[in-house]
Scaffold this active site. Structure first.
Site, PDB file in Angstrom:
ATOM      1  N   LYS A   1      48.978  54.873  27.693  1.00 27.46           N
ATOM      2  CA  LYS A   1      48.262  55.307  28.912  1.00 27.46           C
ATOM      3  C   LYS A   1      46.749  55.109  28.768  1.00 27.46           C
ATOM      4  CE  LYS A   1      47.276  59.633  31.388  1.00 27.46           C
ATOM      5  NZ  LYS A   1      46.717  59.072  32.613  1.00 27.46           N
TER       6      LYS A   1
ATOM      7  N   ARG B   1      43.394  46.807  46.184  1.00 29.76           N
ATOM      8  CA  ARG B   1      43.789  48.178  45.812  1.00 29.76           C
ATOM      9  C   ARG B   1      44.238  48.149  44.356  1.00 29.76           C
ATOM     10  NH1 ARG B   1      48.375  49.433  49.303  1.00 29.76           N
ATOM     11  NH2 ARG B   1      49.801  48.753  47.704  1.00 29.76           N
TER      12      ARG B   1
ATOM     13  N   ALA C   1      53.863  50.826  38.498  1.00 29.45           N
ATOM     14  CA  ALA C   1      54.973  51.785  38.573  1.00 29.45           C
ATOM     15  C   ALA C   1      56.291  51.283  38.000  1.00 29.45           C
ATOM     16  CB  ALA C   1      55.167  52.192  40.032  1.00 29.45           C
TER      17      ALA C   1
ATOM     18  N   ASP D   1      51.893  44.787  48.557  1.00 34.62           N
ATOM     19  CA  ASP D   1      52.194  45.573  47.345  1.00 34.62           C
ATOM     20  C   ASP D   1      52.408  44.629  46.176  1.00 34.62           C
ATOM     21  OD1 ASP D   1      52.186  47.937  48.727  1.00 34.62           O
ATOM     22  OD2 ASP D   1      54.362  48.204  48.720  1.00 34.62           O
TER      23      ASP D   1
ATOM     24  N   THR E   1      45.090  56.064  43.205  1.00 35.09           N
ATOM     25  CA  THR E   1      45.377  56.917  42.053  1.00 35.09           C
ATOM     26  C   THR E   1      45.254  58.395  42.423  1.00 35.09           C
ATOM     27  OG1 THR E   1      44.732  57.406  39.765  1.00 35.09           O
ATOM     28  CG2 THR E   1      42.951  56.800  41.255  1.00 35.09           C
TER      29      THR E   1
HETATM   30  P1  FDA Z   1      49.052  58.971  36.451  1.00 37.74           P
HETATM   31  O1  FDA Z   1      50.506  58.642  36.677  1.00 37.74           O
HETATM   32  O2  FDA Z   1      48.419  58.539  35.176  1.00 37.74           O
HETATM   33  O3  FDA Z   1      48.872  60.516  36.617  1.00 37.74           O
HETATM   34  C1  FDA Z   1      47.606  61.136  36.510  1.00 37.74           C
HETATM   35  C2  FDA Z   1      47.659  62.492  37.193  1.00 37.74           C
HETATM   36  O4  FDA Z   1      47.863  62.314  38.607  1.00 37.74           O
HETATM   37  C3  FDA Z   1      48.824  63.359  36.750  1.00 37.74           C
HETATM   38  O5  FDA Z   1      48.501  64.066  35.590  1.00 37.74           O
HETATM   39  C4  FDA Z   1      49.026  64.228  37.948  1.00 37.74           C
HETATM   40  O6  FDA Z   1      48.059  65.232  37.971  1.00 37.74           O
HETATM   41  C5  FDA Z   1      48.766  63.296  39.101  1.00 37.74           C
HETATM   42  N1  FDA Z   1      50.025  62.621  39.601  1.00 37.74           N
HETATM   43  C6  FDA Z   1      50.336  61.321  39.452  1.00 37.74           C
HETATM   44  N2  FDA Z   1      51.524  61.015  40.027  1.00 37.74           N
HETATM   45  C7  FDA Z   1      51.977  62.168  40.534  1.00 37.74           C
HETATM   46  C8  FDA Z   1      53.171  62.529  41.251  1.00 37.74           C
HETATM   47  N3  FDA Z   1      54.134  61.622  41.546  1.00 37.74           N
HETATM   48  N4  FDA Z   1      53.314  63.830  41.621  1.00 37.74           N
HETATM   49  C9  FDA Z   1      52.351  64.735  41.347  1.00 37.74           C
HETATM   50  N5  FDA Z   1      51.215  64.453  40.668  1.00 37.74           N
HETATM   51  C10 FDA Z   1      51.024  63.207  40.281  1.00 37.74           C
HETATM   52  N6  FDA Z   1      52.437  50.800  42.051  1.00 37.74           N
HETATM   53  C11 FDA Z   1      52.822  49.508  41.939  1.00 37.74           C
HETATM   54  O7  FDA Z   1      53.301  49.090  40.881  1.00 37.74           O
HETATM   55  N7  FDA Z   1      52.655  48.649  42.997  1.00 37.74           N
HETATM   56  C12 FDA Z   1      52.093  49.050  44.172  1.00 37.74           C
HETATM   57  O8  FDA Z   1      51.965  48.233  45.102  1.00 37.74           O
HETATM   58  C13 FDA Z   1      51.661  50.404  44.288  1.00 37.74           C
HETATM   59  N8  FDA Z   1      51.051  50.860  45.426  1.00 37.74           N
HETATM   60  C14 FDA Z   1      50.494  52.106  45.437  1.00 37.74           C
HETATM   61  C15 FDA Z   1      49.720  52.515  46.522  1.00 37.74           C
HETATM   62  C16 FDA Z   1      49.102  53.749  46.503  1.00 37.74           C
HETATM   63  C17 FDA Z   1      48.276  54.180  47.677  1.00 37.74           C
HETATM   64  C18 FDA Z   1      49.255  54.612  45.371  1.00 37.74           C
HETATM   65  C19 FDA Z   1      48.594  55.947  45.314  1.00 37.74           C
HETATM   66  C20 FDA Z   1      50.040  54.226  44.316  1.00 37.74           C
HETATM   67  C21 FDA Z   1      50.675  52.990  44.327  1.00 37.74           C
HETATM   68  N9  FDA Z   1      51.456  52.574  43.247  1.00 37.74           N
HETATM   69  C22 FDA Z   1      51.863  51.261  43.187  1.00 37.74           C
HETATM   70  C23 FDA Z   1      51.876  53.545  42.207  1.00 37.74           C
HETATM   71  C24 FDA Z   1      50.951  53.515  40.997  1.00 37.74           C
HETATM   72  O9  FDA Z   1      51.150  52.350  40.263  1.00 37.74           O
HETATM   73  C25 FDA Z   1      51.203  54.710  40.067  1.00 37.74           C
HETATM   74  O10 FDA Z   1      52.514  54.646  39.575  1.00 37.74           O
HETATM   75  C26 FDA Z   1      50.986  56.064  40.696  1.00 37.74           C
HETATM   76  O11 FDA Z   1      49.894  56.080  41.556  1.00 37.74           O
HETATM   77  C27 FDA Z   1      50.771  57.123  39.612  1.00 37.74           C
HETATM   78  O12 FDA Z   1      49.637  56.819  38.844  1.00 37.74           O
HETATM   79  P2  FDA Z   1      48.255  57.627  38.955  1.00 37.74           P
HETATM   80  O13 FDA Z   1      47.144  56.659  38.914  1.00 37.74           O
HETATM   81  O14 FDA Z   1      48.294  58.499  40.147  1.00 37.74           O
HETATM   82  O15 FDA Z   1      48.110  58.465  37.637  1.00 37.74           O
END
Ligand code: FDA
Length: 304
Positions: A194, A177, A182, A127, A224
């Protein structure tokens, strides 16, 4: 502002101790975590497999107070990997550098990552945590990748530096990945907007997919839930003429379940990250910060 408050809460030791003792908080976490131990995660992995979805699993817990704790994490993962093999499941693990002793020195974490990787033939994911750890994380990843091979790395598109970091890693043909990131980072370190984070995500996806075209690069995984990012990765792959199964999507357990199954049913590779463990509070706060609408769900548990 709500996002910042939740991210602040994720680092507050008093809240981390107090809130998990409330029943409504425990109930609310069930949506994102099937249970507190590896067995609960593996039961869920078996159910996901029935829908063509594979699993990555991770023991929650971050900064440690002693290296003994780091050794216990290594023992836990080594034992867990044996259990996964015994159950015949396609489950990989993902490890946080702070859980394997990086605060006590890069060598300590490097040694422990090597021990975990040496105990399995499957890929061990690393991670990426907050920006202060990036250099050290790249260091441990690079060494274990060169010496043992079976490690993959998470990179974050919100960091200004990630594009250059990825270019420097590409000769290793790494399994990568890509996620957005986060943690709460200052604008000097991470894109505050964003749209910039998304643009960089697409750029990094392009780099990984182009490298895949030659056939020699590692696995590109897009971590994602964002339909736009998923669509862009698929669009780029299609334009390059890559088969659907040459890249993968990874999502968190309990989030966009229908989309996970839909992607798997349409021939895409999907892996779900299932977390478990007693130290879930900071991780859970970061999930709420990503989507404050999830607070409504917590509030409903409170009312019930
Ligand atoms: P974003 O947050 O921009 O959201 C886009 C859309 O996705 C939203 O409008 C909604 O529809 C949906 N969505 C997103 N999050 C949601 C939630 N919690 N509940 C419901 N809907 C949601 N980060 C990090 O810093 N280090 C790491 O090692 C990892 N590892 C990791 C592994 C895996 C498998 C995943 C999926 C994620 C991570 N992350 C991570 C977290 C990552 O950085 C990020 O914070 C989250 O995936 C949320 O970003 P999105 O790309 O999903 O889109």
């Amino acid at each position: 502002m709500l996002r910042n408050t939740l991210l602040w809460a994720s680092t507050n030791p008093f809240l981390a101790k107090k809130l998990p003792t409330y029943r409504f908080v425990q109930r609310a976490t069930k949506r994102f975590m099937p249970g507190a131990d590896l067995d609960a995660a593996l039961v869920e992995a078996k159910a996901l497999a029935a829908n063509g979805v594979t699993t990555t699993t991770t023991l929650l817990g971050e900064n440690l107070v002693s290296l003994d704790e780091a050794d216990r994490v290594v023992d836990h993962y080594v034992g867990g990997l044996k259990e996964i093999e015994a159950r015949g499941l396609d489950v990989e693990i993902s490890v946080k550098p702070t859980q394997i002793g990086i605060d006590f020195g890069v060598d300590e974490a490097r040694k422990r990552l090597g021990q975990i990787a040496a105990s399995t033939t499957s890929l061990v994911w690393v991670d990426m945590e907050s920006s202060e750890y990036v250099d050290r994380t790249l260091d441990i990843f690079r060494t274990v990748k060169e010496e043992q091979g079976n490690v993959g790395l998470c990179i974050q598109s919100y960091l200004h530096r990630t594009e250059a970091d990825l270019q420097a890693l590409m000769p290793l043909q790494p399994d990568i990945r890509v996620v957005k990131g986060a943690y709460n980072e200052p604008p000097e370190v991470a894109f505050p907007k964003k749209s910039d984070v998304d643009r960089n995500f697409v750029k990094l996806s392009q780099t990984l997919l182009r490298a895949r075209l030659g056939g020699s690069a590692g696995r590109p995984v897009f971590g994602t839930h964002d339909p736009n990012m998923i669509g862009e990765a698929n669009r780029i792959a299609l334009e390059l003429g890559l088969e659907k199964d040459r890249h993968e999507f990874a999502m968190l357990f309990g989030i966009q379940r229908d989309e996970q199954v839909r992607l798997a049913r349409t021939g895409h590779k999907v892996r779900v990250l299932v977390s478990y463990g007693a130290a879930w509070f900071p991780w859970y706060m970061r999930r709420l910060a990503e989507r404050p609408a999830n607070l409504l769900f917590v509030a409903k548990q409170l009312v019930r």
